[in-house]
Design a protein around this motif. Structure first.
Motif, PDB file in Angstrom:
ATOM      1  N   ALA A  57       0.834  -1.404   0.067  1.00  0.00           N
ATOM      2  CA  ALA A  57       0.072  -0.216  -0.192  1.00  0.00           C
ATOM      3  C   ALA A  57       0.728   1.242   0.184  1.00  0.00           C
ATOM      4  O   ALA A  57       0.793   2.031   0.551  1.00  0.00           O
ATOM      5  N   GLU A  58       1.415   1.048  -1.558  1.00  0.00           N
ATOM      6  CA  GLU A  58       2.591   2.695  -1.235  1.00  0.00           C
ATOM      7  C   GLU A  58       2.213   3.463  -2.582  1.00  0.00           C
ATOM      8  O   GLU A  58       1.895   2.477  -3.525  1.00  0.00           O
ATOM      9  N   LEU A 106       1.401  -3.904   5.631  1.00  0.00           N
ATOM     10  CA  LEU A 106       0.344  -2.542   6.122  1.00  0.00           C
ATOM     11  C   LEU A 106       0.394  -2.535   7.900  1.00  0.00           C
ATOM     12  O   LEU A 106       0.837  -3.513   8.579  1.00  0.00           O
ATOM     13  N   ARG A 122       3.203   8.635   6.456  1.00  0.00           N
ATOM     14  CA  ARG A 122       3.081   6.778   6.597  1.00  0.00           C
ATOM     15  C   ARG A 122       1.385   6.518   5.987  1.00  0.00           C
ATOM     16  O   ARG A 122       1.208   6.406   5.336  1.00  0.00           O
ATOM     17  N   GLU A 123       0.995   6.550   6.578  1.00  0.00           N
ATOM     18  CA  GLU A 123      -0.478   6.616   6.999  1.00  0.00           C
ATOM     19  C   GLU A 123      -1.615   6.914   6.052  1.00  0.00           C
ATOM     20  O   GLU A 123      -2.617   6.350   5.480  1.00  0.00           O
ATOM     21  N   GLN A 138      -0.366   4.944   2.464  1.00  0.00           N
ATOM     22  CA  GLN A 138      -0.813   3.741   3.047  1.00  0.00           C
ATOM     23  C   GLN A 138      -2.422   3.842   2.727  1.00  0.00           C
ATOM     24  O   GLN A 138      -3.383   2.757   1.745  1.00  0.00           O
ATOM     25  N   SER A 163      -3.079   4.955  -0.981  1.00  0.00           N
ATOM     26  CA  SER A 163      -3.101   3.646  -2.105  1.00  0.00           C
ATOM     27  C   SER A 163      -4.088   2.528  -1.954  1.00  0.00           C
ATOM     28  O   SER A 163      -4.947   2.042  -2.595  1.00  0.00           O
ATOM     29  N   GLU A 198      -5.663  -8.960   2.733  1.00  0.00           N
ATOM     30  CA  GLU A 198      -4.566  -7.965   3.346  1.00  0.00           C
ATOM     31  C   GLU A 198      -3.598  -8.073   4.312  1.00  0.00           C
ATOM     32  O   GLU A 198      -4.363  -8.903   5.347  1.00  0.00           O
TER      33      GLU A 198
END
Lengths: 305, 418
Positions: A194-195, A225, A263-264, A267, A270, A283
């Motif tokens: 998830a980037e 994740l 980052r969150e 994520q 994405s 996931e």
């Protein structure tokens, strides 16, 4: 995961560094735990599948790695020779064609031939019969090379179908391609993160699978994740511009919070893109395990159930 | 003058409130949370100054394209006319350079964009994306003896597949294009982002594979058996040869051999030129003007690939000139107590909800875990590649998001290229 259980051929693809081999190994363990006889295959000379499954390195011959899991390394020259021997049915002729120093450079230089030899061997194992009748393996997992889109390899049988005139090669490529396109028999598992870039590339990959290639997308596995620690409001607060005094120890936590907030957000954005894609999704959490081995695989296999 | 940015600041990408989700705000390196601290660490500056070509190699997914662009930007800031060749469309990277997307036409980054980002760029940065088919077509055009021969090849069905669809061609064409560009002398430096092959070595072997195929006896036989009659006639070759060709024919289906023979015979016209070219490409690999930059991350799989590549270069009498370890997690500088975190939050005026301190502590703890893992895997790297003193080692810190803007790219370029 009912539909994955019934597939004969599963193509696992994804960009480098997304945990493709780890997911392949975990899928194998998860399928084997439900009674399937699984063959894992790797095209990588420095494969990690065996390590992840706690077994000695894969070899060009099929070996049992652990209960209900077999493994094989797909080496183009070995696979091509095997294929030739199967068709030519004469040891002398096979040797004349493949062991001659005059033809060696030639085969290595024909684009696509190595790819077909590897993919074709994996496909052959998917339709191979056991000595006593019935299929030798229930599922063949193909850990695809981590090329840009991992698609080059998938395209090879179709190219053969399109350019090679009728004959043995064309017939096998047609049969393999028909199997790969049949959602009751085959599927593509796309592993991603998830980037930003991996998510965008996954969207493009899924479009190509559904459109240009016409191959069934079975699962999107979103790996690694992080657990969201902050609400969107809190992220906004953390990301307000400010100057921090380096010498105040508590500021290290704030700086860390800033990084985490970014980052969150990445994520979340994405994931939104990935969740909009058709098909089922799995996931998986980041396990903070940089050198994954059998314990990590066991944990992920549990989550894949 | 652009400020020198310390590695640590790259971690501290704070931006304006309400920045778009998922985007590192523009200019995230300035203003940094912490005041800049002068650091002196090795960079690729010596390579940028002396070499003509920098090849970035490494397995897929390590951020090779970004590192290549950062090196190119550093070179442009040091006054070079530099071309950065990428393989992927790399749209994000294009965007960070203010371009719509990477095009297969050379695009020079406008000066105003650098100025707007507060960057002084004495040289010139041009980017281009490799167009495999066009490069192959150019090669055919250049070496064909006449227009009719050229057209026959370009319209051959097999050729069209070989030049577009099939794996393996890209690696060779990347080198071919590199050589073509370099011979024109329009650039002081070319930075090449090599194709994302599963095996970083594939492209090194590409010219040898091509020459091997061209020179193989099988290729000659095809021409011999085909040329005089315009049809594949196995009676024209020695019996032993025809046995082998028939064997191949049984594998591929008869007609395929004719198609192959036809293309090979057409290409025969070009072979002399092709072979010389492939030899030139293979020789260029060993030229002292070439520098090899191995790009990796601390992930064990990537490190293994990097070590394997370095080993292979060593075997061939070449050297790994630099090793760029991308996405290294830094160990937190301090382990503050809950009280210290609470004080800092209050001082900064950040009102987190319930358990905010504990959650920040957990974020710190998770970063610590990632940093420990990186430290452990990099220790083994130090023992192998790092032992070679000639290798410049640069660590690039992990960013919490992707590179979206010139400011961030410039930050990385300073770290990597000085």
């Amino acid at each position: 995961m009912a539909s994955l259980d019934s597939l004969r051929f599963v193509f696992v693809t994804g960009k480098g560094g997304v945990g493709k081999s780890t997911v392949t190994a975990s899928l194998a363990v998860s399928l084997a735990a439900r009674g399937r006889r699984v063959l894992v295959t790797s095209t990588d000379a420095k494969e990690r599948l065996s390590l992840l499954l706690g077994a000695p390195p894969l070899e060009p011959e099929v070996r049992e790695l652990r209960a209900r899991i077999w493994g094989v390394k797909l080496e183009p020259s070995v696979a091509l020779r095997e294929y030739g021997a199967m068709i030519l049915k004469s040891r002398a002729l096979t040797s004349a064609v493949f062991d001659s120093r005059y033809t060696r450079g030639f085969f290595a230089g024909v684009p696509g031939l190595s790819e077909w030899a590897m993919l074709g061997k994996a496909w052959y194992h998917a339709i191979e019969e056991a000595p006593g009748g019935g299929p030798r393996f229930d599922t063949v997992l193909f850990d695809a090379p981590a090329t840009g889109h991992g698609l080059d390899m998938l395209r090879v049988p179709r190219v053969i179908v399109e350019i090679v005139p009728p004959g043995v090669l064309r017939r096998d490529a047609e049969r393999a391609w028909a199997m790969f396109q049949d959602p009751r028999q085959s599927g593509v598992v796309v592993v991603t993160l998830a980037e930003d870039m991996p998510a965008n590339e996954t969207v493009e990959l899924c479009q190509a699978l559904g459109g240009e290639l016409g191959l069934p997308l079975t699962r999107i596995v979103v790996n690694a994740l992080v657990e969201p620690l902050f609400t969107e409001v809190e992220r906004g607060l953390l990301l307000q511009p400010r100057s921090l005094d380096r010498d105040l120890p508590g500021n290290e936590a704030i700086a860390c919070g800033v990084r985490r907030a970014i980052r969150e957000r990445v994520q979340e954005e994405s994931l939104a893109k990935l969740r909009a894609l058709p098909g089922e999704r799995i996931e998986l959490p980041l396990l903070f395990d940089y050198a994954p081995g059998p314990p990590t695989v066991a944990k992920l296999a549990e989550l894949l159930r | 003058m652009p400020r020198r940015v310390a590695a640590g600041q790259l971690f501290l990408a704070a931006g304006p409130a309400g920045a778009r989700i998922g985007r590192i705000p523009s200019g995230s390196l300035a203003p940094p949370c912490y005041a800049p601290r002068a650091v002196s660490r090795p960079t690729l500056e010596p390579l940028i100054a002396k070499r003509r070509v920098i090849l970035c190699v490494g397995c897929g997914g390590v951020g090779k394209t970004t590192i290549a662009a950062a090196i190119a930007l550093a070179a442009a800031r040091q006054g070079k006319r530099v071309l950065c060749m990428t393989i992927d469309p790399a749209r994000r990277l294009a965007n960070s350079l203010g371009l719509e997307r990477m095009a297969t036409e050379e695009t020079t980054v406008p000066r105003e964009l650098f100025a707007a980002a507060g960057l002084e760029v004495a040289g010139e940065l041009t980017v281009v994306m490799l167009d495999t088919k066009r490069t192959f077509d150019d090669l055919v055009t250049r070496h064909a003896s006449n227009a009719a021969a050229r057209d026959r090849i370009l319209s051959n069905r097999l050729y069209r597949y070989i030049s577009t669809t099939l794996a393996g061609t890209q690696e060779y064409m990347a080198m071919e294009k590199l050589l073509a560009v370099q011979s024109e002398g329009r650039f002081d430096l070319v930075v090449l982002d090599t194709p994302p092959t599963s095996n970083a070595l594939d492209f090194l072997d590409a010219p040898d594979r091509m020459v091997g195929a061209l020179d193989s006896a099988a290729m000659r036989w095809f021409i011999e058996a085909f040329q005089s009659t315009g049809r594949l006639s196995l009676n024209l070759v020695a019996r032993s040869v025809s046995v082998v060709l028939r064997g191949i024919g049984r594998l591929t289906g008869g007609g395929f051999l004719e198609q192959m023979a036809e293309l090979i015979t057409e290409l025969d016209d070009l072979f002399g030129g092709f072979r010389a070219r492939a030899h030139a490409v293979a020789a260029a690999f060993r030229s002292p003007e070439f520098a090899y930059v191995v790009v990796t991350t601390p992930a064990p799989a990537a490190l293994r690939e990097a070590e394997f590549f370095a080993e292979r270069l060593r075997e061939q009498g070449m050297s790994t000139d630099a090793l760029v370890v991308n996405r290294v997690h830094r160990r937190p500088r301090a382990q503050p107590s809950d009280a210290e975190v609470g004080t800092a939050l209050a001082a900064a005026g950040i009102a987190l909800g319930e358990g905010g301190v504990a959650r920040l502590q957990r974020a710190l703890h998770e970063e610590e875990s990632l940093a420990s893992a990186d430290t452990a895997s990099l220790a083994s790297l130090e023992r192998s590649i790092g032992a070679d003193r000639a290798t410049i080692r640069v660590d690039v810190p992990a960013l919490p998001g992707d590179v979206h803007d010139l400011g961030t790219l410039a930050g990385i370029s300073t770290l990597v290229g000085g």
